[in-house]
Structure formats: C-alpha cells, structure tokens
Write a protein that holds these residues in place. Structure first.
Motif, PDB file in Angstrom:
ATOM      1  N   UNK A 170      15.882   7.336 -30.008  1.00  0.00           N
ATOM      2  CA  UNK A 170      16.087   8.476 -29.128  1.00  0.00           C
ATOM      3  C   UNK A 170      17.503   9.007 -29.244  1.00  0.00           C
ATOM      4  N   UNK A 171      17.722  10.264 -28.858  1.00  0.00           N
ATOM      5  CA  UNK A 171      19.090  10.802 -28.854  1.00  0.00           C
ATOM      6  C   UNK A 171      19.945  10.096 -27.815  1.00  0.00           C
ATOM      7  N   UNK A 172      21.247  10.143 -27.998  1.00  0.00           N
ATOM      8  CA  UNK A 172      22.181   9.541 -27.049  1.00  0.00           C
ATOM      9  C   UNK A 172      22.073  10.254 -25.706  1.00  0.00           C
ATOM     10  N   UNK A 173      21.874   9.497 -24.634  1.00  0.00           N
ATOM     11  CA  UNK A 173      21.774  10.119 -23.317  1.00  0.00           C
ATOM     12  C   UNK A 173      23.162  10.455 -22.775  1.00  0.00           C
ATOM     13  N   UNK A 174      23.195  11.492 -21.912  1.00  0.00           N
ATOM     14  CA  UNK A 174      24.467  11.978 -21.373  1.00  0.00           C
ATOM     15  C   UNK A 174      24.156  12.814 -20.142  1.00  0.00           C
ATOM     16  N   UNK A 175      25.148  13.518 -19.641  1.00  0.00           N
ATOM     17  CA  UNK A 175      24.916  14.433 -18.531  1.00  0.00           C
ATOM     18  C   UNK A 175      24.018  15.585 -18.956  1.00  0.00           C
ATOM     19  N   UNK A 176      23.902  15.810 -20.269  1.00  0.00           N
ATOM     20  CA  UNK A 176      23.093  16.909 -20.793  1.00  0.00           C
ATOM     21  C   UNK A 176      21.705  16.455 -21.260  1.00  0.00           C
ATOM     22  N   UNK A 177      21.552  15.193 -21.620  1.00  0.00           N
ATOM     23  CA  UNK A 177      20.305  14.709 -22.221  1.00  0.00           C
ATOM     24  C   UNK A 177      19.839  13.446 -21.501  1.00  0.00           C
ATOM     25  N   UNK A 178      18.570  13.427 -21.145  1.00  0.00           N
ATOM     26  CA  UNK A 178      17.974  12.288 -20.425  1.00  0.00           C
ATOM     27  C   UNK A 178      16.632  11.953 -21.079  1.00  0.00           C
ATOM     28  N   UNK A 179      16.324  10.679 -21.166  1.00  0.00           N
ATOM     29  CA  UNK A 179      15.030  10.241 -21.690  1.00  0.00           C
ATOM     30  C   UNK A 179      14.416   9.269 -20.691  1.00  0.00           C
TER      31      UNK A 179
END
Length: 660
Positions: free
Chosen positions: A365-374
């Motif tokens: 999965x992509x790296x999670x951050x304040x912009x991306x959540x999984x």
C-alpha cells in the motif's frame, strides 16, 4: 467510558474500530468464524472467540453465540460495525436484556427505519419528498406486478430490509418483472432473512447523496455534512466523496435539516445516515432530492466525513453510547477541503466484476499520511475466501480542493499493488481520471454508460514491457540457482567454453505472443544491440538498465505468471515453457464449469432444450451475491451436473452441452 468492548464484525471495519479503541485505551474482543481464525482483526484484538463455521448465518449472524462471547469476555458493550447484525433490532434487544450496551440507536429507532417500506410511510407523514412507488405490506406477486405497471417502467425492486445493493433489480419492461422479482426475493432472503420488497420509479440519471447525522441521549441532533456516493456498479457504491461536488450552501443546509428531522422523528441516538436520491439538473445547478432510506449504523464510507471534519466517528459512537453529550454543536462542525474514498475489491471488472478468491501473494500500500489513509482487513499472505464480501480495502485521500484530491487519489492508486487475486485498481484509476468524474458530472449510471472507456479491451503491450519481463525472468532464475548447493550446473551466468550463451524467452499476454532474444555479456546481457543489466533493490524491486534507459519496477513470479508494476500500470505476463504442455490434448469438452466456489440456487433451463450463446442457464450464490451463469456456446443442454442447494468448487462441471 468503557474499558472493554466486543466487536461483532470482521474485516476492515473490525480493524478500524480496534484502532480507535487502542487510542482510547479500551480493550477489544473479536469474534470470528472458523474460516477467519487467522484473520487480521483476530490478530489485532486483545482476545477473540470463535462463534461458528464459515457461513455467516452460522457464525456472525448467530446472536446467542455473540452474546455468549461478550458475557464470557466481560465486555461492557458491543459495537456491531456495519452489515451483519448492525441494524438487527432483535440483536439490539438481546444486548439490552443481557445488560450489555449496544453501540447504536435504540431498538425503537432500528425498528422504525429497519423496514424501507415503513420508513417511507413515516417520511410521507412527515412531508419529506418521496420518489413515486409502492411501499405496502401486501407482497402478493400479482399486486406487485400491478403496482409496477402503474408506476411506469423502468422501476426499481428493492429488498425492504436490504442494503449494499443486495436484493435490488432494475426492471425495464413489464414482461421482465416476474423473473426479476423472484431473483430479488431469493437474494434478499439469503442476505437478510426477509424477502419483502418495495417498488420505486427508477430515475434515469440520479445522484446518491447521503447526510451523516449524529444524536445523543440528551436530545441534541446535528449533521456532519453530506457525501456523494453516486459512482456505483450493480447498485453498490464504488467511489464516495465529501463534500458533494456542485452542492450549494443552501442545498447542504436544506438536506441537513431534513436528515436531522428524520432522525428526531424516530428518537435517534448515535451515528446514522439519511440517504437521498437527487435528480440533478446540471445546467441550472439545481438538484431536487427525495428521501430514500436511513441506515441506522456507521457507513462504509464514513472515513471521507472524518477527513473533512477531522473527527473520529467511532470515538463519537462510543462516547454517546456511554451517555456523553455530543462534543460539538451544528455551528461548530468543521468543513475543510475535499476527500475521496474508493473501495478496492477482489474482483475482475473485465468479467462483469466477478469476485475473485485466492491468496494475497503480494499486497503493498502507499505510505499513509495526513493526505492518504488505508482501511484494510487483510495483509499480505491472507486468504480471500468465497464466504464473505470481497472488499480488500478502502483507500481514502484528502486535499484542499477536489481537483487536488483527484490527483492525490490517482497517485495513491498507482502505489497500491495486489498479486494473487483479481482486483479493480486499474478500473478505479480510469474512473477517477475520467473527464466526467473530474467535472463532477457523476450519477448512478455513469459506470455502465462509460463501460467501454473504463474497462477497455486488452490491447497489444509495448515491446519494452516484454524486454523488462525477460530480464526479470532471468533474475528469478539466477536467484533460484543461487539458493541451490554449489555446483557447476547451477551457475546462471551464461558462460560457455566456446562463447557467450544466447537465450530465446517466450511470453504471452492475451492473444499477444512475444519472443525476446537475450545474449549473456559478462555480468550483464545484451538485448538486440543494447547492453542490459539488472540490480535487485529489494525482494520485489528491480532496477533495470537497457541502453540509456533506466527502469525501476516491482516484479513478482507467481506460478507460470510474472506480475510487473511498470510506469503506474500492472502487467500480468504468461511465461511460456514449450516443454511444459507437451502431450496435452487441445480437444475441448462441451460444457460449463463453475467460475468460482458457490451454492447452486436455481436451474433455469429444462434438460434437452436448445440454447443460444449467452442464455442464462443457472444461478449461483457466492460472496453474498447472486451470479447468473450463461451458456458459452449454442447447442442442446444435455444435462445438469449439479443440483439446487449443492455447494460446488471452482472449476466443477455444471452443465453438459452438446451440438445440435
């Protein structure tokens, strides 16, 4: 606040609830079926109890088993998640009788909104606009047919106790109504134990807009803005976003007021969603809305609301269930930026979104951050079984504007990698990048209308793909040789006493067959006139050089296929071994095999009848949905090799077809 809760669910929502509980210092109890003994939610919980066999009706839907697990564990409350027993008034009542807090609305609210028909009648008395339809208790098929004819086609048949697109059919003509009704009732009975239906006029290009509401026991009710869930296939949501594109402040306030009025009318407490269907007038910007239903639970798409408000809705649920007041007033609810969520399914869009099962050989999965959540209920190595919904994960992004959120989502999808089961990632990328989606001109029929653009036929792959595959294949061979005991025969450097070795490797993709000639050259290779080399950066990552091109790619070999992630695309290439299939017969047998494991629920044609290619022959139930299996060719249906009620494996022979 509670110190221990039981989660009466599985998959990503169970994992999602566990995350909030850990942050709040609340211990969690998982329940699981025999098929889910090694599932991620079981691994994450503080303790877990088996509640029965794989079938949902014998495990996750067994009220007495779940209440018993809660008592044995000492859980003070039960969070039902969504689906399963989350809107079951009997379950909520059983919790109350056992002295366990149900993290959800009162039994009376569930009862009032649990039947779509009863909810429509309630809203009608409250003067909430309704789509023309029939919501009565009389379920005589002849009466239902008469009502559908009165309303006018197309109509929508909808399971009264349903959700998630189950037990729902669009009927375009009176002659098709009886068969669609029977299928809808079968699916509703299997999914919800209730085959009652309602009928509504089917709007041609509607938007599906829902309002998140929250209420506490002190009488406070607020809305947390709207979500647009119009991008759907087979009446199941695929993409959700908040706020809805093109929604004016006046429209948002009007729908919010109507949703809160609906919640107050049934004495609602907790998180709920009031769903509206809106008939858009894109040219004028006006959107007329009609009440559709109320879901008395947390929704799958709640993360987009969390992203634009900065709130944790599960925490709010737990605090309200513990008797606390809502932490904000309506005026204090934030609305910041734009969020989009996509549902990543184990399915094959090119085969009519047929669910896929198997082992997740690779899940990155992509790296999670304040912009991306999984939000996911699976990890690499997990099995995707035929027993439950095929959703792998929810990918959610946030950014300051809708345009930026779209680009953020496209980038995140390019970094999401799945090998081992079919998936819809490429389909989702095309949908998010489609011009109509970018413009916000989304309605529930968009996917079907734009099917050719969203699921294009496979085309020929560029030569570079096969060159990279060839070098990846040689790397896998070299790695395999290095794991063998030292021997002259296992050296894979291509050295020969009379000169460098040349290899011809054969690959296929669909109808495309390609041969790549590779010549060993010292510690590297030559492809044609260009030098080539490979450096392994990690278990899956390769850095390939061909001439003056440098190409970084992820590559994974699974059986006779090589999966390549190259320039934001995934390629699945067959590695051909000319000797592997020597002696096999190409003679085809006339018949039909099961596309996946499932239960036979209807045989549609009499043996001996003539059939045409594409004729519906039987109906299977698999992964919580009905699947109609059609004839692959014309001929005579000689016999069925299965029976109604039989559980069949993938590849099992179902039908014998002979030429006429």
């Amino acid at each position: 606040m509670f110190t221990k809760i039981l989660i009466a669910n599985r998959g990503e929502i169970a994992c999602r609830i566990i995350g909030t509980c850990r942050r709040l210092g609340i211990r969690t109890v998982a329940v699981y079926s025999e098929a889910d003994a090694q599932a991620r939610h079981v691994r994450l919980a503080d303790e877990a109890y088996c509640v029965g066999p794989a079938a949902s009706r014998e495990s996750y839907l067994r009220i007495e088993s779940i209440i018993d697990a809660a008592k044995r564990s000492g859980a003070q409350a039960i969070h039902p998640g969504y689906g399963f027993l989350s809107e079951n008034e009997t379950f909520a009542q059983a919790c109350a009788e056992a002295g366990i807090v149900f993290v959800g609305p009162p039994v009376e609210s569930i009862r009032a909104m649990g039947s779509k028909s009863a909810a429509k009648s309630l809203m009608e008395r409250a003067k909430v606009p309704l789509v023309p339809g029939y919501h009565g208790d009389d379920q005589d098929p002849a009466l239902l047919q008469k009502e559908a004819d009165r309303i006018g086609y197309p109509v929508l048949i909808k399971a009264s106790a349903g959700g998630g697109g189950k037990g729902m059919r669009v009927v375009n003509a009176s002659a098709d109504f009886a068969a669609a009704l029977a299928s809808c009732q079968r699916e509703a009975r299997a999914s919800f134990g209730d085959d009652r239906v309602l009928i509504e006029k089917y709007l041609q290009q509607p938007r599906h807009i829902e309002i998140q509401v929250f209420a506490d026991a002190q009488g406070n009710t607020i809305s947390l803005h709207e979500r647009d869930c119009s991008a759907q296939r087979r009446h199941q949501k695929v993409v959700e976003e908040a706020p809805a594109p093109g929604m004016s402040t006046q429209q948002r306030e009007a729908m919010g007021r109507a949703a809160c009025d609906a919640a107050r009318a049934v004495g609602y407490v907790g998180a709920g969603t009031v769903e509206f269907i809106a008939e858009s007038h894109h040219d004028s910007g006006r959107s007329d809305f009609y009440f559709m239903e109320m879901n008395t639970r947390l929704q799958v798409e709640h993360p987009v609301t969390e992203m634009i408000t900065g709130l944790d809705l599960v925490e709010w649920q737990l605090r309200v269930a513990a008797g606390e007041s809502l932490p904000l007033t309506q005026e204090q609810v934030p609305l910041n930026g734009h969020s989009i969520e996509v549902r990543v399914y184990a399915e094959e869009p090119e085969k009519g979104f047929l669910p896929s099962i198997g082992k997740l050989a690779y899940f990155s999965a992509p790296q999670t951050s304040a912009h991306v959540r999984l939000d996911s209920g699976v990890e690499q190595g997990d099995e995707i079984t035929p027993h439950y919904d095929p959703m792998l994960a929810k990918l959610i992004v946030w950014d300051r504007t809708r345009e930026a959120a779209i680009e953020r989502m496209l980038g995140a999808l390019a970094q999401l990698r799945v090998v081992g089961v079919g998936h819809n990632i490429a389909f989702l990328s095309k949908l998010i990048g489609h011009p109509l989606f970018r413009e916000g001109r989304v309605d529930t029929g968009l996917i079907e209308r734009e099917r050719e653009a969203l699921i294009p036929p496979p085309g020929e792959l560029p030569a570079e793909v096969f060159e990279v595959v060839a070098l990846a294949q040689l790397t896998f061979e070299r790695d395999a040789a290095s794991n063998e005991p030292p021997s002259p025969w296992t050296i894979a450097d291509g050295w020969r006493i009379n000169g460098a070795q040349s290899r011809r490797l054969s690959f296929a993709s669909g109808e495309q067959n390609v041969q790549i000639d590779v010549r060993y050259a010292g510690k590297g290779y030559r492809i044609g006139s260009e030098p080539a080399s490979v450096v392994r950066l990690s278990a899956q990552r390769l850095r390939i050089a061909i001439g003056d091109r440098r190409i970084d790619t992820d590559a994974l070999r699974l059986g006779d296929q090589l999966h390549l992630f190259l320039r934001e695309r995934q390629y699945v290439i067959d590695v051909l071994d000319p000797l592997a299939h020597a002696g096999e017969s190409d003679e085809a047998q006339g018949g039909l095999t099961a596309p996946m494991p499932g239960k036979i629920i209807a045989l549609l044609v009499e043996p001996g009848a003539s059939i045409a290619k594409g004729d519906a022959l039987l109906v299977m139930e698999a992964m919580k949905m009905e699947l109609t299996v059609s004839a692959p060719s014309a001929g005579k249906l000689a016999s069925y090799l299965c029976a109604v009620g039989e559980q069949v494996k993938e590849g099992s022979a179902l039908v014998e077809i002979t030429a006429e």
